[in-house]
Design a protein around this motif. Structure first.
Motif, PDB file in Angstrom:
ATOM      1  N   UNK A   1       0.850  -1.199   0.000  1.00 14.11           N
ATOM      2  CA  UNK A   1       0.000   0.000   0.000  1.00 14.11           C
ATOM      3  C   UNK A   1       0.884   1.247   0.000  1.00 14.11           C
ATOM      4  N   UNK A   2       0.556   2.208  -0.863  1.00 19.13           N
ATOM      5  CA  UNK A   2       1.329   3.443  -0.912  1.00 19.13           C
ATOM      6  C   UNK A   2       1.038   4.288   0.323  1.00 19.13           C
ATOM      7  N   UNK A   3       1.965   5.222   0.620  1.00 22.74           N
ATOM      8  CA  UNK A   3       1.770   6.125   1.760  1.00 22.74           C
ATOM      9  C   UNK A   3       0.467   6.895   1.588  1.00 22.74           C
ATOM     10  N   UNK A   4       0.175   7.312   0.350  1.00 30.01           N
ATOM     11  CA  UNK A   4      -1.048   8.065   0.081  1.00 30.01           C
ATOM     12  C   UNK A   4      -2.294   7.270   0.477  1.00 30.01           C
ATOM     13  N   UNK A  83       0.712  -2.176   9.433  1.00 32.20           N
ATOM     14  CA  UNK A  83       1.495  -1.027   9.868  1.00 32.20           C
ATOM     15  C   UNK A  83       1.564  -0.980  11.401  1.00 32.20           C
ATOM     16  N   UNK A  84       0.384  -1.052  12.039  1.00 36.30           N
ATOM     17  CA  UNK A  84       0.330  -0.898  13.496  1.00 36.30           C
ATOM     18  C   UNK A  84       0.978  -2.104  14.187  1.00 36.30           C
ATOM     19  N   UNK A  85       0.883  -3.263  13.546  1.00 33.97           N
ATOM     20  CA  UNK A  85       1.442  -4.492  14.123  1.00 33.97           C
ATOM     21  C   UNK A  85       2.953  -4.416  14.303  1.00 33.97           C
ATOM     22  N   UNK A  86       3.613  -3.578  13.484  1.00 35.68           N
ATOM     23  CA  UNK A  86       5.068  -3.472  13.593  1.00 35.68           C
ATOM     24  C   UNK A  86       5.485  -2.738  14.878  1.00 35.68           C
TER      25      UNK A  86
ATOM     26  N   UNK B  13      -2.041   9.654  12.680  1.00 32.12           N
ATOM     27  CA  UNK B  13      -1.357   8.672  11.823  1.00 32.12           C
ATOM     28  C   UNK B  13      -1.597   8.916  10.333  1.00 32.12           C
ATOM     29  N   UNK B  14      -2.540   9.828  10.019  1.00 29.17           N
ATOM     30  CA  UNK B  14      -2.922  10.067   8.616  1.00 29.17           C
ATOM     31  C   UNK B  14      -1.954  11.017   7.912  1.00 29.17           C
ATOM     32  N   UNK B  15      -0.679  10.896   8.197  1.00 29.12           N
ATOM     33  CA  UNK B  15       0.319  11.778   7.592  1.00 29.12           C
ATOM     34  C   UNK B  15       1.663  11.046   7.512  1.00 29.12           C
ATOM     35  N   UNK B  16       2.275  11.018   6.326  1.00 31.47           N
ATOM     36  CA  UNK B  16       3.512  10.234   6.165  1.00 31.47           C
ATOM     37  C   UNK B  16       4.681  10.760   6.992  1.00 31.47           C
ATOM     38  N   UNK B  17       4.757  12.094   7.189  1.00 30.64           N
ATOM     39  CA  UNK B  17       5.846  12.652   8.014  1.00 30.64           C
ATOM     40  C   UNK B  17       5.699  12.184   9.455  1.00 30.64           C
ATOM     41  N   UNK B  18       4.454  12.226   9.959  1.00 30.73           N
ATOM     42  CA  UNK B  18       4.253  11.814  11.356  1.00 30.73           C
ATOM     43  C   UNK B  18       4.530  10.321  11.531  1.00 30.73           C
ATOM     44  N   UNK B  19       4.151   9.514  10.545  1.00 27.33           N
ATOM     45  CA  UNK B  19       4.468   8.076  10.648  1.00 27.33           C
ATOM     46  C   UNK B  19       5.984   7.866  10.575  1.00 27.33           C
ATOM     47  N   UNK B  20       6.667   8.673   9.749  1.00 27.55           N
ATOM     48  CA  UNK B  20       8.129   8.548   9.639  1.00 27.55           C
ATOM     49  C   UNK B  20       8.799   8.966  10.951  1.00 27.55           C
ATOM     50  N   UNK B  21       8.239   9.972  11.622  1.00 28.83           N
ATOM     51  CA  UNK B  21       8.792  10.406  12.916  1.00 28.83           C
ATOM     52  C   UNK B  21       8.666   9.271  13.939  1.00 28.83           C
ATOM     53  N   UNK B  49       4.002  18.996  13.653  1.00 34.85           N
ATOM     54  CA  UNK B  49       3.719  17.557  13.591  1.00 34.85           C
ATOM     55  C   UNK B  49       3.910  16.909  14.961  1.00 34.85           C
ATOM     56  N   UNK B  50       4.969  17.343  15.677  1.00 33.85           N
ATOM     57  CA  UNK B  50       5.235  16.763  16.997  1.00 33.85           C
ATOM     58  C   UNK B  50       4.100  17.081  17.963  1.00 33.85           C
TER      59      UNK B  50
END
Lengths: 125, 125
Positions: A1-4, A83-86, B13-21, B49-50
């Motif tokens: 699944x893409x980030x988008x 994702x959350x499982x990790x 969680x609906x943001x790739x930067x926040x998931x990357x953080x 984001x933080x």
């Protein structure tokens, strides 16, 4: 699944009405009117939520122009679970630390009472 | 977990930067400057984001006014896992149906070739 796609899924789930709609669809397909019934909401407001769910691929709509029943599509939720499982080991660690702390707190006064009966409770602190 | 808390968690969680953080914090606590380094972002943008992650309880901040390191708090993710896990059988069903369909599609031509060698491929349809 893409980030988008994951962004869309998480954003769609960040609303109690939309989560309630998904929970309702577990029971089978339903029309917009049926889905709106339990909520104090106008049909357009419910339709707006359905569009968000549809865009995230969490529901499908029937082809019948009159009825267009909605049905659950749980497939994008697998990626949320993956994702959350990790992160499982991190919340497990937190709960284990809490459990250990509570065990220590509960053990402390009774140890004091058994081993040092002559000391006041404050002596254990 | 209350619906409100689940809203905050999903929205965070609906943001790739926040998931990357969050993924970065798996490696241990980090300062805002360290967290900002991999992103083409200003410090205020990362701080924003933080704040979202902190409000959702997904990160903690140190007390040191100078450094205030961020650390991962995975506990709210358990509720996400619990929520999404209740839909597991629905995506399992979808994948099973897909698997079954693919098996049928793959089996169809070879069956036709073995059992009815004189019929044209369109005969099986």
């Amino acid at each position: 699944m893409s980030a988008d796609q994951l962004d869309l899924t998480f954003a769609a789930l960040a609303d109690p009405t939309r989560r309630a709609i998904l929970a309702r669809l577990v029971g089978g397909p339903a029309s917009v009117t049926e889905l709106a019934a339990p909520f104090k909401m106008t049909l357009p407001a419910v339709s707006k939520h359905l569009k968000v769910l549809e865009r995230a691929g969490l529901i499908g709509r029937g082809r019948d122009a009159q009825w267009r029943p909605c049905s659950l599509n749980a497939v994008p939720l697998k990626d949320v679970a993956d994702w959350v499982g990790s992160y499982r080991r991190f919340w497990d660690e937190s709960f284990n630390r809490l459990e250990e702390y509570l065990r220590e707190v509960q053990a402390a006064p009774s140890q004091g009472a058994d081993d040092e009966p002559d000391q006041s409770p404050t002596g254990a602190i």
